[in-house]
Design a protein around this motif. Structure first.
Motif, mmCIF file in Angstrom:
data_model
loop_
_atom_site.group_PDB
_atom_site.id
_atom_site.type_symbol
_atom_site.label_atom_id
_atom_site.label_comp_id
_atom_site.label_asym_id
_atom_site.label_seq_id
_atom_site.Cartn_x
_atom_site.Cartn_y
_atom_site.Cartn_z
ATOM 1 N N UNK A 189 0.241 -1.453 -0.262
ATOM 2 C CA UNK A 189 0.268 -0.454 -0.031
ATOM 3 C C UNK A 189 0.873 1.226 0.195
ATOM 4 N N UNK A 190 2.581 0.930 0.992
ATOM 5 C CA UNK A 190 2.976 2.535 1.025
ATOM 6 C C UNK A 190 4.087 2.254 0.376
ATOM 7 N N UNK A 191 4.952 3.063 -0.496
ATOM 8 C CA UNK A 191 6.300 3.627 -1.039
ATOM 9 C C UNK A 191 7.444 3.092 0.405
ATOM 10 N N UNK A 192 8.331 2.286 0.233
ATOM 11 C CA UNK A 192 9.772 2.293 0.828
ATOM 12 C C UNK A 192 10.242 3.205 1.000
ATOM 13 N N UNK A 193 10.462 3.539 2.284
ATOM 14 C CA UNK A 193 11.362 4.279 2.729
ATOM 15 C C UNK A 193 12.388 4.013 3.461
ATOM 16 N N UNK A 194 13.407 4.737 2.682
ATOM 17 C CA UNK A 194 15.027 4.348 3.411
ATOM 18 C C UNK A 194 15.134 2.841 3.906
ATOM 19 N N UNK A 195 16.015 2.423 4.889
ATOM 20 C CA UNK A 195 15.963 1.298 5.409
ATOM 21 C C UNK A 195 15.335 -0.363 6.505
ATOM 22 N N UNK A 196 14.622 1.120 6.885
ATOM 23 C CA UNK A 196 13.259 0.094 8.117
ATOM 24 C C UNK A 196 12.232 0.131 6.580
ATOM 25 N N UNK A 197 11.066 -1.386 7.935
ATOM 26 C CA UNK A 197 10.062 -2.139 7.031
ATOM 27 C C UNK A 197 9.143 -0.971 6.958
ATOM 28 N N UNK A 198 8.713 -0.917 5.778
ATOM 29 C CA UNK A 198 7.235 0.073 5.604
ATOM 30 C C UNK A 198 6.618 -0.097 6.671
ATOM 31 N N UNK A 199 6.118 -1.263 7.513
ATOM 32 C CA UNK A 199 5.419 -1.499 8.869
ATOM 33 C C UNK A 199 5.698 -0.889 9.623
ATOM 34 N N UNK A 200 6.814 -0.860 9.485
ATOM 35 C CA UNK A 200 6.935 -0.128 11.224
ATOM 36 C C UNK A 200 6.097 0.653 11.351
ATOM 37 N N UNK A 201 6.104 2.023 11.526
ATOM 38 C CA UNK A 201 4.671 2.746 12.117
ATOM 39 C C UNK A 201 3.787 2.367 11.859
ATOM 40 N N UNK A 202 3.088 1.290 11.101
ATOM 41 C CA UNK A 202 1.650 0.761 11.528
ATOM 42 C C UNK A 202 1.917 -0.081 12.771
ATOM 43 N N UNK A 203 2.501 -0.969 12.666
ATOM 44 C CA UNK A 203 2.657 -1.831 14.070
ATOM 45 C C UNK A 203 3.211 -1.410 14.942
ATOM 46 N N UNK A 204 4.157 -0.294 15.149
ATOM 47 C CA UNK A 204 3.831 0.342 16.014
ATOM 48 C C UNK A 204 2.459 1.413 16.663
ATOM 49 N N UNK A 205 1.879 1.687 15.975
ATOM 50 C CA UNK A 205 1.190 2.048 16.516
ATOM 51 C C UNK A 205 0.223 1.369 17.083
ATOM 52 N N UNK A 206 0.128 0.223 16.428
ATOM 53 C CA UNK A 206 -1.561 -0.699 16.696
ATOM 54 C C UNK A 206 -0.863 -1.404 18.115
ATOM 55 N N UNK A 207 0.584 -1.507 18.307
ATOM 56 C CA UNK A 207 0.642 -2.090 19.470
ATOM 57 C C UNK A 207 0.655 -0.837 20.658
ATOM 58 N N UNK A 208 1.076 0.278 20.875
ATOM 59 C CA UNK A 208 0.130 1.349 21.245
ATOM 60 C C UNK A 208 -1.566 1.886 21.920
ATOM 61 N N UNK A 209 -1.598 0.874 20.134
ATOM 62 C CA UNK A 209 -3.596 1.194 21.061
ATOM 63 C C UNK A 209 -3.474 -0.030 21.993
ATOM 64 N N UNK A 210 -3.063 -0.715 21.364
ATOM 65 C CA UNK A 210 -3.476 -2.393 21.907
ATOM 66 C C UNK A 210 -3.113 -2.818 23.696
ATOM 67 N N UNK A 211 -2.048 -1.920 23.876
ATOM 68 C CA UNK A 211 -1.428 -2.009 25.259
ATOM 69 C C UNK A 211 -1.925 -0.296 26.079
ATOM 70 N N UNK A 212 -2.749 0.454 25.199
ATOM 71 C CA UNK A 212 -3.290 1.857 26.033
ATOM 72 C C UNK A 212 -1.648 2.406 26.424
ATOM 73 N N UNK A 213 -0.988 2.656 25.642
ATOM 74 C CA UNK A 213 0.684 3.019 25.966
ATOM 75 C C UNK A 213 1.182 4.799 26.841
ATOM 76 N N UNK A 214 -0.014 4.973 26.158
ATOM 77 C CA UNK A 214 0.052 6.937 26.051
ATOM 78 C C UNK A 214 -0.212 6.577 27.439
ATOM 79 N N UNK A 215 -1.379 6.577 27.802
ATOM 80 C CA UNK A 215 -2.676 6.686 28.760
ATOM 81 C C UNK A 215 -2.072 6.215 30.174
#
Ligand SMILES: C[S@@+](CC[C@H](N)C(=O)[O-])C[C@H]1O[C@@H](n2cnc3c(N)ncnc32)[C@H](O)[C@@H]1O
Length: 295
Positions: A189-215
């Motif tokens: 769905x999205x273009x590759x940016x640099x060396x990091x895996x393109x799913x890095x930010x989406x996976x991080x966002x889902x993890x933060x939501x699942x674990x309510x990390x900000x709250x």
């Protein structure tokens, strides 16, 4: 010391901020595999204490092996339960507290935990496997606008809308079950940016939501400030700009109230040598403060 599973990040800087007192009481709120706690322990005398918290049973089992010492107590709990845990132990004030946020290599490398893009296992990402909400729930049940919002707010993902739309479109055909399946959909769905895996930010966002990390972080920081004794130290390592912003703003508010002296005017970053030795440290940002007066 050779930490086989998870290499603790910015150890010297953490020790410098915490300014360990031999007979002090310290909380490691994210004990993980015990790397930072071990370094604190080495600097304590016979009367010093460490209370190590983690919400993950596997992390506590790992820490138990390294920190087998009468001065250490390990407790399964989350940041929002900090005061309660210490109260149960009869501890009213502490000399320092460390938050080393995010996930450990122990969690990332165990594919059954469903944190890794390369895992064929069900999307999971729970730090505490006794909680009910999983990444599968978020990905397959959240409406498109909610997905877009968490991808933007927790992942800083510029293609948040596009990815949310593609996920919902895919769901019309079948559920998205494994980490690999989701990572592949994002890659397409999205273009590759640099060396990091393109799913890095989406996976991080889902993890933060699942674990309510900000709250959890917000609540943990305010309980920590209350618990610190005068001159006590707080040290926070974050790996995400949203988290670091929250820590920065919290420190500034406490400084304005006269409760905290900010030790790190700018966040400390790992040295090039550390990043080369341990690439997972590359996004670390460390902030430290000293409690000024008793509340
Ligand atoms: C980066 S690791 C810490 C690694 C540790 N400093 C070491 O040296 O091994 C972060 C740990 O914090 C735990 N954690 C994250 N959020 C938490 C929360 N709200 N409450 C308790 N533990 C949490 C995770 O389960 C993970 O084990």
């Amino acid at each position: 010391m050779d930490y086989k599973i998870h290499t603790p990040v910015m150890v010297n800087e953490v020790l410098q901020i915490l300014n360990i007192k031999e007979d002090g009481v310290y909380v490691d709120a994210t004990v993980g595999c015990g790397g930072h706690a071990m370094e604190i322990l080495k600097r304590l005398g016979e009367r010093g204490r460490i209370i190590g918290l983690d919400r993950d049973d596997a992390a506590l089992d790992c820490a138990k092996e390294l920190l087998n010492d009468y001065r250490v107590a390990l407790v399964k709990s989350k940041f929002s339960e900090l005061k309660e845990v210490l109260l149960e132990k009869g501890i009213e004030k502490i000399d320092g507290i460390l938050f080393d946020l995010g996930v450990s290599m122990l969690q990332l490398r165990d594919f059954s935990r469903g944190f890794s893009f390369y895992s064929d296992e069900l999307l999971d990402m729970r730090m505490d496997r006794e909680t009910s909400m999983t990444a599968w729930e978020v990905v397959n049940r959240y409406p498109q606008h909610k997905l877009e919002q968490i991808f933007r707010d927790y992942g800083d993902e510029p293609f948040a809308r596009k990815v949310a739309r593609e996920i919902v479109r895919y769901r019309h055909k079948k559920t998205i079950d494994t980490c690999k399946e989701l990572a592949e959909l994002i890659r397409k769905s999205i273009p590759r940016r640099g060396k990091t895996h393109p799913a890095t930010q989406i996976f991080q966002a889902i993890r933060i939501e699942v674990n309510k990390e900000f709250e959890e972080l917000k609540e943990g920081l305010s309980q920590a400030i209350e618990l610190l004794s005068k001159d006590g130290r707080i040290c926070v390592i974050s790996y995400h700009s949203g988290e670091d912003r929250m820590v920065k703003n919290f420190f500034r508010e406490e400084e304005a109230k006269g409760m905290l002296r900010i030790i790190t005017k700018k966040p400390l970053l790992p040295t090039l040598e550390e990043v080369t030795r341990n690439p997972s440290s590359r996004s670390a940002r460390l902030r430290g403060g000293q409690k000024l007066c008793l509340n």
